[in-house]
Design a protein around this motif. Structure first.
Motif, PDB file in Angstrom:
ATOM      1  N   CYS A 197       0.791  -1.173  -0.202  1.00 20.75           N
ATOM      2  CA  CYS A 197       0.070   0.087   0.054  1.00 20.75           C
ATOM      3  C   CYS A 197       0.811   1.290  -0.149  1.00 20.75           C
ATOM      4  CB  CYS A 197      -0.877  -0.010   1.227  1.00 20.75           C
ATOM      5  SG  CYS A 197      -1.875   1.536   1.462  1.00 20.75           S
ATOM      6  N   GLY A 199      -0.098   4.213   0.966  1.00 25.39           N
ATOM      7  CA  GLY A 199      -0.723   5.101   2.289  1.00 25.39           C
ATOM      8  C   GLY A 199      -1.587   6.197   2.010  1.00 25.39           C
ATOM      9  N   MET A 203      -5.942   6.464   5.247  1.00 27.08           N
ATOM     10  CA  MET A 203      -4.984   6.642   6.154  1.00 27.08           C
ATOM     11  C   MET A 203      -4.182   8.146   6.002  1.00 27.08           C
ATOM     12  SD  MET A 203      -1.414   4.567   6.305  1.00 27.08           S
ATOM     13  CE  MET A 203      -2.213   2.782   6.307  1.00 27.08           C
ATOM     14  N   ARG A 204      -4.209   8.773   4.713  1.00 24.87           N
ATOM     15  CA  ARG A 204      -3.492  10.013   4.757  1.00 24.87           C
ATOM     16  C   ARG A 204      -4.640  10.938   5.342  1.00 24.87           C
ATOM     17  NH1 ARG A 204      -1.109  14.354   1.782  1.00 24.87           N
ATOM     18  NH2 ARG A 204       1.062  13.541   1.279  1.00 24.87           N
ATOM     19  N   LYS A 210       1.644   8.752   9.638  1.00 29.29           N
ATOM     20  CA  LYS A 210       1.751   7.415   9.454  1.00 29.29           C
ATOM     21  C   LYS A 210       1.593   7.139   7.714  1.00 29.29           C
ATOM     22  CE  LYS A 210      -0.281   5.453  13.634  1.00 29.29           C
ATOM     23  NZ  LYS A 210      -0.619   6.582  14.388  1.00 29.29           N
ATOM     24  N   SER A 211       0.918   7.675   7.263  1.00 31.81           N
ATOM     25  CA  SER A 211       0.759   7.714   5.838  1.00 31.81           C
ATOM     26  C   SER A 211       2.144   7.773   5.221  1.00 31.81           C
ATOM     27  CB  SER A 211      -0.326   8.669   5.280  1.00 31.81           C
ATOM     28  OG  SER A 211      -0.055   8.797   3.710  1.00 31.81           O
ATOM     29  N   GLN A 241      -0.454  10.362  -4.463  1.00 31.28           N
ATOM     30  CA  GLN A 241       0.378  10.093  -3.059  1.00 31.28           C
ATOM     31  C   GLN A 241       1.660  10.120  -3.734  1.00 31.28           C
ATOM     32  OE1 GLN A 241       0.425  10.152  -0.203  1.00 31.28           O
ATOM     33  NE2 GLN A 241       0.856   8.184   0.872  1.00 31.28           N
ATOM     34  N   SER A 245       4.016  13.332  -2.470  1.00 28.52           N
ATOM     35  CA  SER A 245       4.639  13.191  -1.388  1.00 28.52           C
ATOM     36  C   SER A 245       6.143  13.042  -1.436  1.00 28.52           C
ATOM     37  CB  SER A 245       4.322  11.616  -0.705  1.00 28.52           C
ATOM     38  OG  SER A 245       3.131  11.721  -0.291  1.00 28.52           O
TER      39      SER A 245
ATOM     40  N   ALA B  45       1.572   0.418   9.724  1.00 32.16           N
ATOM     41  CA  ALA B  45       1.600   1.838   9.911  1.00 32.16           C
ATOM     42  C   ALA B  45       1.471   2.180  11.547  1.00 32.16           C
ATOM     43  CB  ALA B  45       0.676   2.889   9.021  1.00 32.16           C
ATOM     44  N   GLY B  74      -8.234   4.850   9.724  1.00 27.50           N
ATOM     45  CA  GLY B  74      -6.883   4.575   8.999  1.00 27.50           C
ATOM     46  C   GLY B  74      -6.985   3.323   8.145  1.00 27.50           C
ATOM     47  N   GLN B  76      -7.458   1.291   4.930  1.00 26.73           N
ATOM     48  CA  GLN B  76      -7.561   1.608   3.566  1.00 26.73           C
ATOM     49  C   GLN B  76      -8.515   0.976   2.722  1.00 26.73           C
ATOM     50  OE1 GLN B  76      -5.944   4.223   3.367  1.00 26.73           O
ATOM     51  NE2 GLN B  76      -3.857   3.868   2.643  1.00 26.73           N
TER      52      GLN B  76
END
Ligand code: SF4
Ligand code: SF4
Lengths: 303, 171
Positions: A197, A199, A203-204, A210-211, A241, A245, B45, B74, B76
């Protein structure tokens, strides 16, 4: 000529319209007609209706599928998340006659009805299964021979494989995007975190650090293991992403490089000879040098 | 052990039923093998209450205790967990059922509100005025989606207003 209902989602028309433009150039050139699904909405994104109520999710998703159904077309999406959301909604409706009834009651209020006749495909599926790599090879103006690509298929075209119309033989070792990229002439070496993944997604928005942590592992793995000339993805979320990023990590001193990123149909459009200012014009991670290399005179295929 | 968990059967059955009703149908088939957590990017994560651990807490009757935990947001929705689960639990469906339990109590971050409001107003969770950008790449400035289509927006609003989401007062 084959024809698909083009489902755009949100990211592509509003954040990366050069990807949309690459669809509009590439598909007709390869014998596939696109028809806009006028009035299509958000899939709806995982963080919206699917996080609140399944029937509402299924109603909004099925409205999008119905727009294709009403034209007697299959639907094609360029966004992995949309592909996942629409495919799963269709599965949840068809799996449960009671839900189908409730969803159709909701749709009645907007004078629509879901039958389930339209298939849900992803851009990569249409290119791989319907167009085919031979046809892609034959149409090329420029060859990508000698260039090295890292591929990022993205999660939502892989799992859960039991609800998808087109699937990989082994979703943990995906080959569709690899074969599509090899068809352009590029070399596509394996790297260990291929199906990891990136991220993006929930999650972002929930925890950007964390992402970015997850993304750092991925980009370092790509750089250290295969050091590619560019990255190619068929997910618009992964594209964003990777593109957004890398400059952040570079600025922070976490990485000392950046790798150009493309959505697959953008590199394909470049290899077919389309104008980069239309099909690959918007990015935060620089990619002009590799675009110039792809469309250089020496790469022109003599026909 | 720093802390003992008191298991109460009524609380457990109630929690399990809540999550199953919200879509987490496979919950009771879980054998706590941890295959899901091993492949979960959320767990990797650092989100503490996802996959096996979330299921354990539900099966232990700790639903109320974790309602504020942000781990589920969080997730996905990648479904790696669904693909590998040997028991057919479909853990992602459990995570989303738990999210629905949280969301219906408005236990989510305020940043999630913008996308709900955008969805209601334009039919798009992600929306920015991209007319200039689109014209620059040679496209019609207005995308052929619900963003510039009043009838489509009305349809989406009808679906949202007549739903449990409409009753939460976030639009
Ligand atoms: S993989 Fe399936 S059975 Fe194993 S812990 Fe996860 S949900 Fe439970
Ligand atoms: S769907 Fe969610 S819980 Fe399952 S593996 Fe992916 S991030 Fe983890």
């Amino acid at each position: 000529m084959q024809k698909y209902g083009m489902y755009l989602g949100c990211n592509i028309p509003f954040k990366a319209p050069d990807i949309e433009q690459s669809f509009r150039k590439v598909f007709p050139a390869l014998g596939v007609e696109l028809e806009d699904l006028q009035g299509a909405s958000c899939c709806p994104a995982w963080g919206t209706a699917p996080s609140f109520d399944m029937d509402t999710w299924c109603a909004i998703s099925s409205r999008n599928i119905v727009l294709a159904e009403e034209k007697e077309l299959d639907l094609m999406t360029g966004c992995n998340s949309c592909f996942g959301v629409l495919s799963e909604a269709k599965h949840f409706i068809e799996d449960n006659p009671e839900r189908k009834k409730r969803v159709n009651e909701k749709l009645q209020a907007i004078e629509r009805r879901f039958e389930g006749s339209a298939g849900v495909y992803h851009v990569s599926h249409v290119l791989h299964e319907k167009v085919g790599t031979d046809r892609i090879r034959q149409g090329l103006t420029y060859s990508l021979e000698g260039l090295k690509a890292a591929i990022q298929p993205g999660c939502h075209v892989l799992w859960p494989s039991d609800v998808y119309q087109v699937k990989e033989k082994n979703p943990f070792f995906p080959t569709i995007l690899k074969e599509l990229t090899q068809a352009l002439g590029a070399e596509v070496p394996h790297y260990s975190r291929l199906e990891y993944c990136c991220g993006m997604g929930g999650m972002r928005t929930t925890d950007v650090e964390k992402s970015l942590g997850l993304f750092t592992d991925k980009i370092l793995s790509i750089k250290e293991e295969i050091d590619p000339d560019f990255i190619v993805t068929t997910c618009s979320s992964c594209f964003l992403q990777f593109d957004m990023s890398q400059p952040i990590l570079k600025e922070r001193g976490v990485i000392d490089f950046t790798i150009p990123v493309f959505y697959y149909t953008q590199v394909l459009a470049l290899a077919l000879g389309f104008d980069p200012s239309h099909v690959a014009a918007i990015s935060q991670t620089p990619r002009d040098a590799v675009i110039a290399e792809i469309q250089s005179e020496k790469r022109k295929i003599q026909k | 052990m720093s802390e003992y968990i008191k298991l109460e059967s009524d609380k457990i059955s109630e929690g399990v039923k809540t999550i199953m009703d919200l879509g987490g149908h496979g919950l009771l088939r879980c054998v706590q093998c941890g295959a899901c957590s091993a492949v979960c990017p959320g767990v990797k994560a650092g989100f503490p209450v996802l996959c096996r651990m979330l299921i354990k807490k539900i099966l232990d009757g700790q639903l109320e205790e974790i309602i504020e935990d942000s781990s589920s947001w969080g997730c996905q929705a990648c479904n790696r967990c669904t693909e590998v689960c040997p028991q057919g639990v479909r853990p992602q469906e459990v995570v989303f059922a738990f999210r629905r339990y949280q969301a219906n109590d408005l236990a989510f971050s305020t940043s999630a509100i913008t996308s709900q409001m955008n969805l209601h107003a334009y039919g798009h969770a992600v929306f920015t005025d991209a007319r200039e950008l689109r014209a620059k790449v040679g496209l019609p400035p207005e995308a052929p989606t619900s963003a510039y289509n009043e009838k489509a927006q009305k349809e989406i609003q009808t679906l949202l207003d007549n739903s449990p989401m409409g009753e939460l007062g976030i639009f």
